[in-house]
Design a protein around this motif. Structure first.
Motif, mmCIF file in Angstrom:
data_model
loop_
_atom_site.group_PDB
_atom_site.id
_atom_site.type_symbol
_atom_site.label_atom_id
_atom_site.label_comp_id
_atom_site.label_asym_id
_atom_site.label_seq_id
_atom_site.Cartn_x
_atom_site.Cartn_y
_atom_site.Cartn_z
ATOM 1 N N VAL A 67 -74.873 22.066 17.571
ATOM 2 C CA VAL A 67 -73.427 22.142 17.810
ATOM 3 C C VAL A 67 -72.728 20.911 17.225
ATOM 4 O O VAL A 67 -71.631 21.012 16.661
ATOM 5 C CB VAL A 67 -73.134 22.287 19.312
ATOM 6 C CG1 VAL A 67 -71.639 22.154 19.585
ATOM 7 C CG2 VAL A 67 -73.639 23.628 19.824
ATOM 8 N N LEU A 71 -69.807 21.026 14.407
ATOM 9 C CA LEU A 71 -68.493 20.402 14.545
ATOM 10 C C LEU A 71 -68.179 19.533 13.330
ATOM 11 O O LEU A 71 -67.053 19.548 12.811
ATOM 12 C CB LEU A 71 -68.441 19.570 15.824
ATOM 13 C CG LEU A 71 -67.084 18.955 16.171
ATOM 14 C CD1 LEU A 71 -66.036 20.048 16.383
ATOM 15 C CD2 LEU A 71 -67.190 18.072 17.408
ATOM 16 N N GLU A 72 -69.171 18.793 12.858
ATOM 17 C CA GLU A 72 -68.981 17.974 11.663
ATOM 18 C C GLU A 72 -68.582 18.828 10.465
ATOM 19 O O GLU A 72 -67.649 18.515 9.734
ATOM 20 C CB GLU A 72 -70.280 17.220 11.344
ATOM 21 C CG GLU A 72 -70.464 15.923 12.081
ATOM 22 C CD GLU A 72 -69.524 14.853 11.570
ATOM 23 O OE1 GLU A 72 -69.705 14.354 10.437
ATOM 24 O OE2 GLU A 72 -68.574 14.511 12.285
ATOM 25 N N MET A 75 -65.032 20.549 11.095
ATOM 26 C CA MET A 75 -63.872 19.657 11.020
ATOM 27 C C MET A 75 -63.584 19.210 9.595
ATOM 28 O O MET A 75 -62.438 19.048 9.200
ATOM 29 C CB MET A 75 -64.083 18.425 11.907
ATOM 30 C CG MET A 75 -64.028 18.704 13.382
ATOM 31 S SD MET A 75 -63.922 17.192 14.370
ATOM 32 C CE MET A 75 -62.254 16.638 13.986
ATOM 33 N N HIS A 104 -61.521 27.531 13.974
ATOM 34 C CA HIS A 104 -62.786 27.457 14.710
ATOM 35 C C HIS A 104 -62.503 27.185 16.191
ATOM 36 O O HIS A 104 -62.657 26.047 16.654
ATOM 37 C CB HIS A 104 -63.671 26.343 14.143
ATOM 38 C CG HIS A 104 -63.903 26.421 12.662
ATOM 39 N ND1 HIS A 104 -64.563 27.465 12.057
ATOM 40 C CD2 HIS A 104 -63.545 25.568 11.665
ATOM 41 C CE1 HIS A 104 -64.619 27.254 10.755
ATOM 42 N NE2 HIS A 104 -64.014 26.111 10.489
ATOM 43 N N TRP A 106 -64.073 27.591 18.829
ATOM 44 C CA TRP A 106 -65.214 27.021 19.551
ATOM 45 C C TRP A 106 -65.239 25.492 19.446
ATOM 46 O O TRP A 106 -65.908 24.822 20.254
ATOM 47 C CB TRP A 106 -66.521 27.589 19.002
ATOM 48 C CG TRP A 106 -66.650 27.459 17.509
ATOM 49 C CD1 TRP A 106 -66.286 28.396 16.576
ATOM 50 C CD2 TRP A 106 -67.116 26.321 16.770
ATOM 51 N NE1 TRP A 106 -66.511 27.913 15.299
ATOM 52 C CE2 TRP A 106 -67.022 26.645 15.394
ATOM 53 C CE3 TRP A 106 -67.610 25.072 17.136
ATOM 54 C CZ2 TRP A 106 -67.405 25.766 14.387
ATOM 55 C CZ3 TRP A 106 -67.986 24.189 16.135
ATOM 56 C CH2 TRP A 106 -67.886 24.538 14.771
ATOM 57 N N ALA A 107 -64.552 24.932 18.459
ATOM 58 C CA ALA A 107 -64.564 23.487 18.265
ATOM 59 C C ALA A 107 -63.913 22.744 19.431
ATOM 60 O O ALA A 107 -64.215 21.569 19.665
ATOM 61 C CB ALA A 107 -63.880 23.111 16.952
ATOM 62 N N ALA A 110 -66.774 22.403 21.731
ATOM 63 C CA ALA A 110 -67.798 21.567 21.102
ATOM 64 C C ALA A 110 -67.411 20.094 21.075
ATOM 65 O O ALA A 110 -68.284 19.213 21.063
ATOM 66 C CB ALA A 110 -68.081 22.059 19.691
ATOM 67 N N SER A 111 -66.105 19.806 21.061
ATOM 68 C CA SER A 111 -65.644 18.421 20.950
ATOM 69 C C SER A 111 -65.325 17.784 22.298
ATOM 70 O O SER A 111 -64.743 16.697 22.348
ATOM 71 C CB SER A 111 -64.411 18.354 20.042
ATOM 72 O OG SER A 111 -63.360 19.152 20.559
ATOM 73 N N GLU A 121 -65.816 13.196 12.189
ATOM 74 C CA GLU A 121 -64.935 13.049 13.347
ATOM 75 C C GLU A 121 -64.340 11.648 13.399
ATOM 76 O O GLU A 121 -63.151 11.466 13.703
ATOM 77 C CB GLU A 121 -65.690 13.369 14.631
ATOM 78 C CG GLU A 121 -64.789 13.478 15.842
ATOM 79 C CD GLU A 121 -65.515 14.027 17.063
ATOM 80 O OE1 GLU A 121 -64.890 14.070 18.125
ATOM 81 O OE2 GLU A 121 -66.701 14.402 16.956
#
Length: 214
Positions: A67, A71-72, A75, A104, A106-107, A110-111, A121
């Motif tokens: 995850v 995210l990386e 983003m 996204h 879900w981010a 995730a964040s 990030e």
């Protein structure tokens, strides 16, 4: 956190395979975009990339690290900004960030919370801090970016306007203040501007604080 910062996307041990950390993350992102973060699993992603689940563990210890890499990748990097007009720069930064979360969803999940943080990030944070003008302490600069990012996150997860209108149409008498506001919008317009309205008020407050210290 090494897996987020390594230059190479190869596995951690064993012979080189026709697989990469980026390919794994991209397959997981496709799943999450379509079905949500809960649908992502090492087994599911392995099937998508045509490898065994055990093969993925050569690249990542488990789902939480997967995850983080997702995210990386999701983003990416922030837009180029000029520090000449810090308000315009932070507005562009915010608009770009909300585009990431819209693309996204879900981010958002995730964040949140205590987790590994990667270079992309931090690059977003660096870009926002770099355009803030003088007049704020280090703590205030960090807090300012956190508040702006919070505005972005809050607007992404708020209920849709269509859902609100449906509910209030059926129960207008119970919520007269909401009904009055919606009636005023119907006459004068101005709806669906919460993101920029809130951002402008945040920037106004920062500008006032900075100005009074000059």
């Amino acid at each position: 956190m090494d897996f987020l910062w390594q230059e190479s996307a190869g596995g951690r041990r064993g012979p080189k395979k026709a697989l990469s950390l980026d390919a794994i993350a991209d397959a997981a992102i496709v799943i999450a975009d379509a079905e949500g973060l809960a649908a992502v699993s090492m087994q599911r992603v392995a099937a998508e990339v045509g490898f065994t689940k055990m093969a993925l563990y050569r690249y990542l210890p488990g789902k939480s690290e997967l995850v983080a890499v997702m995210l990386e990748r999701g983003m990416g990097v922030p837009p180029e900004m000029s520090a000449g007009d810090w308000r315009a720069a932070l507005t562009r930064w915010s608009e770009s960030l909300i585009s990431v979360f819209v693309a996204h969803p879900w981010a958002i999940e995730a964040s949140a919370g205590n987790r590994p943080i990667g270079p992309n990030e931090l690059t977003w944070m660096e870009a926002a801090l770099a355009v803030l003008p003088e007049g704020l302490s280090g703590a205030e600069r960090m807090d300012a970016v956190a508040v702006i990012a919070g505005q972005v996150r809050a607007l992404v997860v708020q209920p849709s306007e269509s859902g609100l209108l449906t509910a209030i149409t059926e129960h207008a008498a119970r919520f007269p203040a909401i009904s009055a506001a919606i009636a005023d919008i119907a006459v004068h317009g101005g709806h669906d501007q919460a993101f920029h309205f809130g951002l402008e008020r945040i920037l106004d407050g920062l500008e006032a604080l900075i100005t009074q210290r000059v």
